[in-house]
Design a protein around this motif. Structure first.
Motif, mmCIF file in Angstrom:
data_model
loop_
_atom_site.group_PDB
_atom_site.id
_atom_site.type_symbol
_atom_site.label_atom_id
_atom_site.label_comp_id
_atom_site.label_asym_id
_atom_site.label_seq_id
_atom_site.Cartn_x
_atom_site.Cartn_y
_atom_site.Cartn_z
ATOM 1 N N CYS A 11 30.500 32.732 51.393
ATOM 2 C CA CYS A 11 31.828 33.158 51.847
ATOM 3 C C CYS A 11 31.879 34.676 51.930
ATOM 4 O O CYS A 11 31.315 35.380 51.103
ATOM 5 C CB CYS A 11 32.904 32.634 50.891
ATOM 6 N N GLU A 13 34.447 36.535 51.489
ATOM 7 C CA GLU A 13 35.339 37.156 50.504
ATOM 8 C C GLU A 13 35.474 36.257 49.285
ATOM 9 O O GLU A 13 35.414 35.032 49.398
ATOM 10 C CB GLU A 13 36.724 37.422 51.115
ATOM 11 N N TRP A 14 35.660 36.888 48.140
ATOM 12 C CA TRP A 14 35.772 36.152 46.873
ATOM 13 C C TRP A 14 36.959 36.675 46.066
ATOM 14 O O TRP A 14 36.985 37.838 45.677
ATOM 15 C CB TRP A 14 34.473 36.287 46.070
ATOM 16 N N GLY A 15 37.909 35.798 45.792
ATOM 17 C CA GLY A 15 39.068 36.160 44.974
ATOM 18 C C GLY A 15 38.972 35.493 43.616
ATOM 19 O O GLY A 15 39.445 34.372 43.437
ATOM 20 N N TYR A 23 38.363 40.431 48.109
ATOM 21 C CA TYR A 23 39.007 39.371 48.887
ATOM 22 C C TYR A 23 40.147 39.958 49.711
ATOM 23 O O TYR A 23 40.682 41.016 49.395
ATOM 24 C CB TYR A 23 39.572 38.291 47.955
ATOM 25 N N GLY A 28 39.399 33.708 50.420
ATOM 26 C CA GLY A 28 38.667 34.191 49.252
ATOM 27 C C GLY A 28 39.182 33.593 47.955
ATOM 28 O O GLY A 28 38.390 33.293 47.043
ATOM 29 N N TYR A 56 39.150 45.363 50.371
ATOM 30 C CA TYR A 56 40.005 45.145 51.529
ATOM 31 C C TYR A 56 41.024 46.275 51.528
ATOM 32 O O TYR A 56 41.183 46.971 50.541
ATOM 33 C CB TYR A 56 40.693 43.777 51.382
#
Ligand SMILES: *Cc1c(COP(=O)(O)O)cnc(C)c1O
Length: 548
Positions: A11, A13-15, A23, A28, A56
């Motif tokens: 992925c 983005e990662w949140g 993210y 994310g 971001y």
């Protein structure tokens, strides 16, 4: 050292945590919640993403204007471990060295632990192209392709170099598509003809699509991909068979995957219709998103719910915390005993943040009298002018109704957490069917914050009108949807929500309990991961038929 994983989840983005700004939004957060569920269920999965140097965009408001900012997050690396591994990908005919970092989720506090995440980083002193991993979703075509080469090609090579080559690669959105081309290239390098290498790669790939608007699906000119080096040894004809000309990332992902899904039942149907004429694609299933409950449900609310205690007292204390938070950030003091609506999401036009202001004669008196208060938060994509206008218009509403409307700039996980547990009502009014899922509504629901929402994304599956929340618009998708849905919103707000809130506390608390009961298991990330295991990972999906 990990065991060899079944699934490598790729992925952009990662949140995972507010302190890791890697993210942009729901995509994310979903990835982060899945990696946490994988840890909880001991599911053999690792994540792959990018170490964004500037994260971001951050947004501040000065004199009523939105200003974009890109701080450097140098200290994020302090949370990471060295793997000693780096891989090289040739981008624009130049070798780009990619350093592989490891984020170990086991050392986090209980409830926030996650399966390992590997982060790719080109910001190394000896790299000519060190800015590739600079900004998430910043810049334009060429840079985006370079980033996708790092994630896809670099991601496959990184897991192989770590000795963690998974059985399956899960592409969360089309950004990871070049991983599929890399697997084909490796198959051909081992002597397989293209056709067989494609089929072999395909047995190892599953794909989740998120975007119910054609224009939101990325397309790249073939010449650009060729110049960048993204063909991975395929020829132009082979590239066209996979992604078309120009090269459509979602089409390519469908033709590279053996199984695919949309993120709610409704979105599954929408996606099947959207991509109906793509030949040689697997059926698109509907697997509804879920949220990681320990991350998003307040522990006191969870305890009160589990022991049958009074939810109202806990709710009021969470609301007070939110009110204090808003006062610290904006100076506005909201009232504890008046209805508080929360609306926090990316400032995308289809989400219609300003729908509730459509008729000032209706909403004005409710705001001026203080019967209704609204907290907004949201961030606009840096290149989206309409998004910036939306934020601007919300700031204007805050000026017009200074005691009842507040805007919290720089929407992030921390704000999402505060508002989805402290508001009374969670408002969601996208233009149906453009909200693929809408996980913030699930976060609200499991905290007893009642959804007031258009029947879009996940909500048609959960909504029992008047029992665990309310629907708006009756599933309408015809002309003048804005006027139609605004009317429905006002009717429900004035005819049902306010009377229940102001006049029938017992009923409200019953609805809060029902909201939690109907969502907390069915829409959890654990349940989602189990569905993925059954329907995507276990080869439960039909094998694609070449050529159809
Ligand atoms: C949950 C979450 C989202 C996704 O919510 P939507 O309902 O899809 O808008 C986006 N951003 C943040 C920070 C979140 O926590």
């Amino acid at each position: 050292m990990e065991k060899r994983p079944r699934v490598g989840y790729l992925c952009m983005e990662w949140g995972l945590d507010p302190s890791l700004p890697l993210y942009a939004g729901g995509l994310g957060i979903l990835a982060g919640d899945i990696l946490k569920a994988a840890y909880d269920l001991r599911f053999p999965m690792v994540g792959v993403g990018i170490l964004w140097r500037q994260g971001y965009v951050r947004q501040v408001v000065e004199d009523g204007r939105v200003i974009d900012a890109y701080p450097r997050y140098d200290d994020v690396r302090l949370q990471l471990q060295e793997t000693g591994v780096d891989v090289t990908v040739e981008i624009r005919r130049r070798p780009v060295r990619i350093k592989v970092w490891r984020l170990d989720g086991r050392s986090r506090p209980e409830g926030a632990r996650h399966a390992p995440l590997f982060l790719l980083d080109t910001d190394l002193p000896d790299n000519a192209d060190r800015w590739i991993t600079g900004q998430l979703y910043g810049w334009f075509g060429e840079e985006r392709v370079a980033q996708e080469m790092v994630l896809g090609i670099g991601g496959v090579r990184a897991l192989q170099a770590l000795g963690l080559e998974p059985e399956l690669f899960h592409f969360n959105e089309g950004h990871a598509v070049l991983a599929g081309l890399e697997l084909i290239r490796q198959g051909m390098e081992q002597g397989l003809p293209f056709e067989q290498a494609w089929q072999a790669a395909r047995r190892r790939i599953v794909f989740t699509t998120h975007t119910p608007v054609k224009e939101g699906n990325e397309v790249h000119p073939l010449d650009l991909l060729e110049y960048m080096g993204a063909f991975c040894g395929l020829n132009r004809r082979q590239m066209i068979r996979i992604g078309g000309d120009p090269f459509q990332m979602t089409v390519a992902a469908l033709r590279l995957a053996r199984a695919a899904n949309g993120v709610s039942e409704l979105h599954g149907r929408t996606a099947r219709r959207m991509w109906a004429d793509v030949t040689n694609a697997p059926p698109i299933q509907g697997i509804t998103n879920g949220v990681h409950v320990p991350t998003w449900q307040d522990p006191q609310m969870a305890a009160a719910y589990a022991s049958g205690e009074d939810l109202w007292a806990v709710h009021q204390s969470l609301k007070q915390e939110l009110i204090d938070f808003v006062e610290r950030r904006t100076g506005v003091r909201l009232a504890l005993d008046r209805l508080l609506i929360g609306f926090a999401r990316r400032a995308a036009p289809y989400k219609r943040a300003d729908l509730i202001f459509r008729d000032p004669d209706v909403i004005g008196p409710l705001l001026e009298s203080g019967r209704v208060q609204i907290i907004f938060s949201g961030k606009a994509h840096p290149l989206d002018d309409r998004g910036h206008e939306i934020v601007q218009s919300l700031i204007a509403m805050q000026r017009r109704y200074p005691r009842a409307v507040v805007f919290l700039p720089d929407y992030d996980m921390a704000i999402a957490r505060m508002v989805t547990r402290g508001a009374d009502v969670w408002l969601n009014n996208p233009r149906r069917p453009m909200e693929a899922s809408g996980t913030s509504g699930m976060k609200a629901a499991i905290n007893g914050v009642l959804n007031l929402s258009v029947l879009d994304g996940w909500w048609p599956e959960a909504c029992r009108h008047g029992e665990n929340g309310w629907q708006i618009g009756g599933g309408y998708e015809g002309p003048d949807a804005d006027a139609h849905d605004a009317r429905s919103l006002y009717e429900t707000l004035m005819g049902e929500v306010l009377p229940a809130y102001e006049g029938d506390r017992a009923r409200w608390v019953r609805m809060m309990r029902e909201s939690i009961a109907s969502v907390v298991e069915r829409f959890s990330a654990s349940r989602m991961l189990q569905r993925y295991a059954e329907a995507l990972y276990r080869g439960g999906a039909a094998e694609p038929v070449a050529g159809r």
